[in-house]
Write a protein that holds these residues in place. Structure first.
Motif, short mmCIF file in Angstrom:
data_model
loop_
_atom_site.label_atom_id
_atom_site.label_comp_id
_atom_site.label_asym_id
_atom_site.label_seq_id
_atom_site.Cartn_x
_atom_site.Cartn_y
_atom_site.Cartn_z
N VAL A 150 0.83 -1.20 0.00
CA VAL A 150 0.00 0.00 0.00
C VAL A 150 0.87 1.25 0.00
N GLU A 151 0.55 2.22 -0.84
CA GLU A 151 1.19 3.53 -0.82
C GLU A 151 0.38 4.42 0.10
N LEU A 152 0.91 4.65 1.30
CA LEU A 152 0.18 5.38 2.32
C LEU A 152 0.52 6.87 2.25
N GLN A 153 -0.52 7.69 2.20
CA GLN A 153 -0.33 9.14 2.18
C GLN A 153 -0.81 9.72 3.49
N VAL A 154 -0.01 10.61 4.07
CA VAL A 154 -0.38 11.22 5.35
C VAL A 154 -0.34 12.74 5.20
N SER A 155 -0.87 13.40 6.21
CA SER A 155 -0.83 14.86 6.24
C SER A 155 -0.48 15.30 7.65
N VAL A 156 -0.18 16.58 7.79
CA VAL A 156 0.15 17.11 9.11
C VAL A 156 -0.63 18.39 9.35
N SER A 157 -0.90 18.63 10.63
CA SER A 157 -1.49 19.90 11.05
C SER A 157 -0.40 20.66 11.78
N ILE A 158 -0.36 21.99 11.53
CA ILE A 158 0.73 22.79 12.08
C ILE A 158 0.17 24.04 12.75
N GLY A 159 0.61 24.25 13.98
CA GLY A 159 0.32 25.50 14.67
C GLY A 159 1.61 26.28 14.84
N TYR A 160 1.52 27.61 14.77
CA TYR A 160 2.75 28.39 14.91
C TYR A 160 2.49 29.67 15.69
N ALA A 161 3.59 30.17 16.25
CA ALA A 161 3.53 31.44 16.97
C ALA A 161 4.89 32.11 16.84
N THR A 162 4.85 33.44 16.89
CA THR A 162 6.10 34.20 16.78
C THR A 162 6.23 35.14 17.95
N ALA A 163 7.39 35.11 18.58
CA ALA A 163 7.66 36.00 19.72
C ALA A 163 8.26 37.29 19.18
N VAL A 164 7.37 38.19 18.74
CA VAL A 164 7.80 39.53 18.37
C VAL A 164 8.03 40.29 19.66
N GLN A 165 8.91 41.30 19.65
CA GLN A 165 9.25 42.01 20.88
C GLN A 165 8.00 42.48 21.62
N ASP A 166 7.94 42.05 22.89
CA ASP A 166 6.92 42.48 23.86
C ASP A 166 5.54 41.83 23.68
N ASN A 167 5.34 41.01 22.62
CA ASN A 167 4.01 40.42 22.49
C ASN A 167 3.90 39.07 23.18
N ILE A 168 5.04 38.40 23.37
CA ILE A 168 5.07 37.14 24.11
C ILE A 168 6.17 37.28 25.15
N VAL A 169 5.79 37.13 26.39
CA VAL A 169 6.69 37.50 27.47
C VAL A 169 7.46 36.33 28.06
N SER A 170 7.10 35.09 27.68
CA SER A 170 7.78 33.94 28.26
C SER A 170 7.79 32.77 27.28
N VAL A 171 8.66 31.80 27.58
CA VAL A 171 8.73 30.58 26.77
C VAL A 171 7.40 29.83 26.83
N ALA A 172 6.86 29.74 28.02
CA ALA A 172 5.58 29.03 28.20
C ALA A 172 4.48 29.67 27.36
N ASP A 173 4.49 30.99 27.27
CA ASP A 173 3.50 31.72 26.46
C ASP A 173 3.66 31.39 24.98
N LEU A 174 4.93 31.34 24.52
CA LEU A 174 5.20 31.01 23.11
C LEU A 174 4.72 29.59 22.78
N ILE A 175 5.03 28.65 23.64
CA ILE A 175 4.61 27.26 23.41
C ILE A 175 3.09 27.16 23.44
N ASP A 176 2.46 27.86 24.39
CA ASP A 176 1.00 27.80 24.51
C ASP A 176 0.33 28.37 23.27
#
Length: 360
Positions: free
Chosen positions: A313-339
């Motif tokens: 069988v030729e199996l085809q898969v896909s992925v879902s992607i979430g992203y965030a960017t820590a622009v200056q002052d909009n994300i204040v912590s690592v935990a916030d960026l990951i969340d």
């Protein structure tokens, strides 16, 4: 005249010195390519030889025998000609300064100098380490034999002392080889364990422990340099169905395929890791929101177009992607960026999967 027993102290010092010098000066963080590091190694081995000489055996007419040649062999073995000649020079200078200048001390210059040249030539050759550690003491014994009868004129006494001295050199060299081999294997095993603790065993990507350490470092660096930092969180869609339908080996094959595509689709400076199961993450330094979205879409399309062959069988898969960017002052912590990135992934799943969504 029995001197073999007196070499015991010298041998104990030799073993101790090998461990100390290897531990503090010969680890991988000292680059073999730097002349100053090679000189430092030579100085250490030279001082090592002086200590052995200080605890050597003094015979009549200023004759001094000890295991000072072994540090020279070690210097040649670990660094080539620079540490070898540095160590040799130190030993010769201290021999002339600390002890009376006699015919024996002048002869010592010839023996050590010639030996240093031979040790360097042997260690620069392509022969195995074991053969090098056979030829170095053998060559020293031969050089020593060519002058030994001169410094000890009494033939019978010279023979007795020479046989014991040569035996001590041979056994000490063998001991040094055993210790160095053990320490080298120990370093190799340590590096393997260290690397294994940071890498995912299935894909070779960084693991979640490495991710946890790296994200904090990248975040602090981005704040200090006032640059953007983006994070992608990626999940393989319907992965449980793949495992349930085709088995875990098939699932592993899909995971490895996706891992390869991630490496091919992102930038060389990006930090790619497998965070567990079918979830991956990519830390993207100096990457703004628009660039992050472009790369995320490139990854999604690359996975969507690829196939993995499972049995027939030729199996085809896909992925879902979430992203965030820590622009200056909009994300204040690592935990916030990951969340924020996790929120984007959750929304991508809710909206039908196989898509890229920003976390807000």
């Amino acid at each position: 005249m029995l001197v073999l027993e007196d070499f015991f102290i010298n041998f104990c010092i030799l073993c101790t010195g090998i461990f100390l010098i290897h531990h503090y000066f010969l680890r991988d963080h000292l680059s073999n390519k730097l002349i100053r590091c090679k000189s430092l190694r030579g100085i250490c081995h030279g001082i090592f030889g002086v200590v052995l000489m200080h605890f050597g055996i003094q015979l009549n007419d200023g004759v001094l025998i000890d295991l000072r040649s072994i540090p020279m062999m070690l210097a040649a073995f670990v660094g080539g000609w620079v540490p070898t000649f540095t160590a040799t020079a130190i030993i010769i200078v201290f021999r002339l300064v600390l002890y009376p200048i006699t015919f024996s001390s002048l002869n010592n210059i010839y023996v050590l100098g010639f030996s240093a040249i031979i040790f360097t030539l042997i260690c620069n050759s392509r022969m195995s380490a074991k053969r090098k550690w056979v030829l170095m003491p053998l060559s020293f014994i031969i050089i020593l034999a060519s002058t030994f009868y001169i410094v000890i004129p009494e033939f019978e006494t010279a023979i007795i002392i020479f046989v014991q001295y040569a035996s001590a050199i041979a056994f000490a060299s063998f001991g040094a080889y055993i210790i160095k081999s053990y320490l080298s294997r120990n370093d190799e095993n340590y590096e393997k364990v260290k690397l294994a603790s940071k890498k995912d065993h299935l894909t070779g990507l960084n693991n979640v422990r490495s991710f946890d350490q790296a994200i904090g470092s990248f975040f602090s660096s981005a704040k200090a340099q006032e640059i953007d930092l983006s994070l992608l969180v990626i999940d393989i869609d319907h992965f449980k169905q793949i495992n349930d339908t085709y088995g875990h080996p098939a699932g592993d094959k899909v995971i490895k395929k996706v891992a390869q595509l991630l490496l091919l689709s992102c930038r060389s400076v990006d930090f790619v890791s497998r965070n567990g199961g079918e979830e991956f993450s990519i830390i993207m330094p100096d990457c703004d929101t628009d660039s992050c979205q472009v790369i995320a879409e490139r990854i999604r399309k690359a996975v969507d177009k690829s196939t993995s062959r499972i049995s027939e069988v030729e199996l085809q898969v896909s992925v879902s992607i979430g992203y965030a960017t820590a622009v200056q002052d909009n994300i204040v912590s690592v935990a916030d960026l990951i969340d924020k990135a996790d929120q984007g992934l959750y929304k991508a799943k809710q909206r039908g999967r196989n898509r890229v969504v920003a976390g807000l």
